[in-house]
Design a protein around this motif. Structure first.
Motif, mmCIF file in Angstrom:
data_model
loop_
_atom_site.group_PDB
_atom_site.id
_atom_site.type_symbol
_atom_site.label_atom_id
_atom_site.label_comp_id
_atom_site.label_asym_id
_atom_site.label_seq_id
_atom_site.Cartn_x
_atom_site.Cartn_y
_atom_site.Cartn_z
ATOM 1 N N LEU A 35 58.902 109.275 18.430
ATOM 2 C CA LEU A 35 57.686 108.746 17.824
ATOM 3 C C LEU A 35 57.745 107.238 17.551
ATOM 4 O O LEU A 35 56.805 106.493 17.834
ATOM 5 N N LEU A 36 58.868 106.779 17.053
ATOM 6 C CA LEU A 36 58.992 105.367 16.712
ATOM 7 C C LEU A 36 59.007 104.494 17.966
ATOM 8 O O LEU A 36 58.576 103.345 17.954
ATOM 9 N N MET A 37 59.506 105.068 19.054
ATOM 10 C CA MET A 37 59.505 104.343 20.329
ATOM 11 C C MET A 37 58.104 104.309 20.918
ATOM 12 O O MET A 37 57.625 103.277 21.372
ATOM 13 N N ARG A 38 57.438 105.450 20.881
ATOM 14 C CA ARG A 38 56.093 105.543 21.471
ATOM 15 C C ARG A 38 55.096 104.654 20.754
ATOM 16 O O ARG A 38 54.166 104.140 21.346
ATOM 17 N N ARG A 39 55.274 104.495 19.453
ATOM 18 C CA ARG A 39 54.241 103.836 18.650
ATOM 19 C C ARG A 39 54.538 102.378 18.333
ATOM 20 O O ARG A 39 53.912 101.774 17.475
ATOM 21 N N GLY A 40 55.520 101.840 18.991
ATOM 22 C CA GLY A 40 55.798 100.414 18.813
ATOM 23 C C GLY A 40 56.464 100.065 17.493
ATOM 24 O O GLY A 40 56.544 98.893 17.134
ATOM 25 N N VAL A 41 56.919 101.074 16.754
ATOM 26 C CA VAL A 41 57.642 100.761 15.510
ATOM 27 C C VAL A 41 58.985 100.112 15.887
ATOM 28 O O VAL A 41 59.423 99.145 15.273
ATOM 29 N N ILE A 42 59.596 100.666 16.929
ATOM 30 C CA ILE A 42 60.759 99.990 17.498
ATOM 31 C C ILE A 42 60.212 98.936 18.445
ATOM 32 O O ILE A 42 59.565 99.257 19.434
ATOM 33 N N CYS A 297 46.966 98.895 6.452
ATOM 34 C CA CYS A 297 46.884 99.950 5.451
ATOM 35 C C CYS A 297 48.220 100.688 5.346
ATOM 36 O O CYS A 297 48.734 101.195 6.337
ATOM 37 N N VAL A 298 48.776 100.738 4.148
ATOM 38 C CA VAL A 298 50.082 101.392 4.010
ATOM 39 C C VAL A 298 49.966 102.919 4.104
ATOM 40 O O VAL A 298 50.926 103.592 4.477
ATOM 41 N N VAL A 299 48.803 103.437 3.782
ATOM 42 C CA VAL A 299 48.602 104.878 3.954
ATOM 43 C C VAL A 299 48.676 105.211 5.456
ATOM 44 O O VAL A 299 49.358 106.153 5.871
ATOM 45 N N TYR A 300 48.028 104.391 6.234
ATOM 46 C CA TYR A 300 48.092 104.611 7.683
ATOM 47 C C TYR A 300 49.526 104.476 8.197
ATOM 48 O O TYR A 300 49.972 105.240 9.050
ATOM 49 N N GLU A 301 50.238 103.520 7.652
ATOM 50 C CA GLU A 301 51.633 103.352 8.068
ATOM 51 C C GLU A 301 52.464 104.609 7.810
ATOM 52 O O GLU A 301 53.296 104.993 8.620
ATOM 53 N N LEU A 302 52.222 105.235 6.668
ATOM 54 C CA LEU A 302 52.956 106.474 6.372
ATOM 55 C C LEU A 302 52.673 107.536 7.424
ATOM 56 O O LEU A 302 53.570 108.261 7.858
ATOM 57 N N LEU A 303 51.406 107.610 7.817
ATOM 58 C CA LEU A 303 51.029 108.584 8.838
ATOM 59 C C LEU A 303 51.673 108.233 10.177
ATOM 60 O O LEU A 303 52.217 109.071 10.879
ATOM 61 N N LEU A 304 51.616 106.957 10.500
ATOM 62 C CA LEU A 304 52.122 106.468 11.787
ATOM 63 C C LEU A 304 53.637 106.605 11.909
ATOM 64 O O LEU A 304 54.162 107.050 12.929
ATOM 65 N N TYR A 305 54.358 106.230 10.862
ATOM 66 C CA TYR A 305 55.821 106.234 10.920
ATOM 67 C C TYR A 305 56.383 107.645 10.718
ATOM 68 O O TYR A 305 57.440 107.957 11.224
ATOM 69 N N HIS A 306 55.686 108.432 9.907
ATOM 70 C CA HIS A 306 56.359 109.648 9.445
ATOM 71 C C HIS A 306 55.550 110.938 9.466
ATOM 72 O O HIS A 306 56.089 111.987 9.756
ATOM 73 N N LEU A 307 54.287 110.863 9.101
ATOM 74 C CA LEU A 307 53.662 112.124 8.695
ATOM 75 C C LEU A 307 52.808 112.814 9.758
ATOM 76 O O LEU A 307 52.497 113.986 9.610
ATOM 77 N N ILE A 308 52.411 112.086 10.789
ATOM 78 C CA ILE A 308 51.664 112.757 11.861
ATOM 79 C C ILE A 308 52.466 112.670 13.153
ATOM 80 O O ILE A 308 52.699 111.588 13.682
ATOM 81 N N GLY A 309 52.919 113.824 13.624
ATOM 82 C CA GLY A 309 53.755 113.837 14.822
ATOM 83 C C GLY A 309 52.935 113.758 16.100
ATOM 84 O O GLY A 309 53.387 113.231 17.115
ATOM 85 N N ASP A 310 51.713 114.265 16.026
ATOM 86 C CA ASP A 310 50.904 114.382 17.230
ATOM 87 C C ASP A 310 50.121 113.082 17.475
ATOM 88 O O ASP A 310 49.345 112.645 16.623
ATOM 89 N N ASP A 311 50.330 112.480 18.635
ATOM 90 C CA ASP A 311 49.708 111.175 18.907
ATOM 91 C C ASP A 311 48.185 111.226 18.884
ATOM 92 O O ASP A 311 47.533 110.286 18.450
ATOM 93 N N ARG A 312 47.638 112.333 19.374
ATOM 94 C CA ARG A 312 46.168 112.400 19.408
ATOM 95 C C ARG A 312 45.569 112.535 18.020
ATOM 96 O O ARG A 312 44.534 111.952 17.709
ATOM 97 N N GLU A 313 46.268 113.285 17.178
ATOM 98 C CA GLU A 313 45.796 113.432 15.805
ATOM 99 C C GLU A 313 45.818 112.065 15.094
ATOM 100 O O GLU A 313 44.887 111.710 14.366
ATOM 101 N N LEU A 314 46.850 111.307 15.360
ATOM 102 C CA LEU A 314 46.956 109.984 14.747
ATOM 103 C C LEU A 314 45.849 109.060 15.259
ATOM 104 O O LEU A 314 45.225 108.313 14.493
ATOM 105 N N GLU A 315 45.603 109.142 16.544
ATOM 106 C CA GLU A 315 44.579 108.298 17.142
ATOM 107 C C GLU A 315 43.213 108.584 16.534
ATOM 108 O O GLU A 315 42.396 107.680 16.331
#
Ligand code: TRP
Ligand code: SF4
Length: 362
Positions: A35-42, A297-315
């Motif tokens: 997830l961290l690789m896919r989402r540009g966190v790394i 938004c830090v709430v979004y960051e929590l979702l992005l980094y940790h709480l939503i595993g599914d990319d489409r749900e996050l999108e």
């Protein structure tokens, strides 16, 4: 750059250019990226390609990290564990150093405190998060208790001089010697797995935050200087973004309001989410018209980094926030349920892990 007083208002681009760190998104064809690789966190790396090659050929490699047992473990620290799990799954030999010498030298923690924090805060959470620290391919040790580590560090220190330390870390002449000593211990942490006592020279990766890059640069340099003696390969590294604190400053163990700790009660964490700074607008009307700013938004960051595993749900959250369909109240509600579920589950697993965690260091 000084890793101990590093602030998180960093310009990642600038640092990458200055120190020759490559863009992670230019790495192509990663098998099963996490997830961290896919989402540009790394966002950056040095020599990740060598590890990718080993993974693709089903050959082993080394992945090493360290934890400073000086405070509580928060969701930001979880990122490293997520990466260790990924490397482990792809054939990595995992090394986890408990940096009690560093905590003593830079945070004033006694060795007893360090050991206790390591068990209660870190090892039990690592286990609860699903990294099997008892597996034969996972090595955990306290810096202060490894004679091999300390001997290696001493040997390596012979080819590092004060000017170099000053150039890398910006040390003043009044720096105490423990502060000079500790980076050499970390260099040894990273190179120890490549010695004959462990796995012999092999591609190595160190997943870190950018504040640790001075240590990486020093280690790569030292590895080459000792090539004839030990045959070391220069370790590679990846760099992840820091998660923003809930108050929009750095997430930090020493400032409880900024962080969601893994040992927080689910209720406390829920409250923290509900009062967090968002990327929402001043009024509901405005937000419906203009949309929110998930990128700030830090709430979004929590979702992005940790709480939503599914990319489409996050999108979906991202777009609906942007176009004003999703409002902060509802979004926080959803996020606080997710964090609560996550922490409840983690607490159960942590309880099951405490004894294992204690035994690891015995
Ligand atoms: N210095 C690291 C920190 O502050 C901890 C650490 C010790 C480490 N040894 C390491 C990190 C080796 C990576 C590799 O968190
Ligand atoms: Fe952040 Fe959610 Fe509000 Fe968008 S809707 S700004 S993601 S809290």
């Amino acid at each position: 750059m000084d890793p101990w007083t590093f602030s998180s208002t960093v310009d990642y681009e600038d640092i990458m250019n200055k120190f020759g760190i490559k863009r992670f998104k230019d790495v192509v064809g990663i098998k099963d990226p996490n997830l961290l690789m896919r989402r540009g966190v790394i966002f950056g790396h040095r020599d990740f390609n060598l590890i990718q090659e080993r993974i693709n050929k089903n050959k082993g490699f080394i992945c090493i990290t360290g934890m400073m047992p000086s405070g509580k473990m928060h969701v930001g620290h979880k990122m490293v564990v997520d990466q260790l799990k990924w490397y482990f799954k792809h054939g990595g030999n995992i090394f986890v150093s408990i940096a009690d010498m560093e905590a003593y030298a830079t945070r004033g923690k006694s060795f007893e405190e360090g050991r206790k924090i390591a068990i209660d805060e870190y090892l039990s959470n690592y286990l609860a998060l699903g990294l099997d620290l008892t597996h034969k391919n996972v090595h955990v040790y306290l810096q202060s208790e490894s004679k091999l580590l300390n001997d290696l560090s001493f040997k390596l220190s012979k080819k590092v001089n004060f000017s170099q330390m000053k150039a890398i870390y910006g040390f003043e002449n009044t720096i105490n010697v423990a502060h000079l000593y500790v980076p050499l211990i970390q260099v040894a942490d990273i190179l120890l797995p490549q010695t004959e006592d462990f796995l012999s020279p092999m591609p190595t990766i160190v997943p870190v935050g950018i504040d640790q890059d001075p240590h990486i640069r020093l280690t790569r340099d030292v590895a080459l200087r000792f090539k004839d003696d030990f045959g070391f390969m220069a370790p590679g590294s990846t760099y992840h973004r820091f998660i923003t604190g809930l108050t929009n400053t750095k997430m930090s163990s020493s400032k409880p309001k900024t962080a969601i700790f893994l040992n927080d009660s689910p209720e406390d964490a829920e409250k923290k989410v509900k009062t967090a700074k968002t990327g929402g607008r001043e009024s509901l009307k405005e937000q419906k018209e203009l949309g929110g700013c998930p990128d700030r938004c830090v709430v979004y960051e929590l979702l992005l980094y940790h709480l939503i595993g599914d990319d489409r749900e996050l999108e979906k959250v991202y777009t609906e926030c942007r176009n004003g369909k999703l409002l902060c109240g509802e979004c926080k509600q959803m996020t606080s349920i997710k964090i609560k579920d996550f922490l409840e589950d983690l607490a159960i697993k942590r309880d099951e892990s405490v004894e294992i965690a204690e035994n690891i260091l015995n």
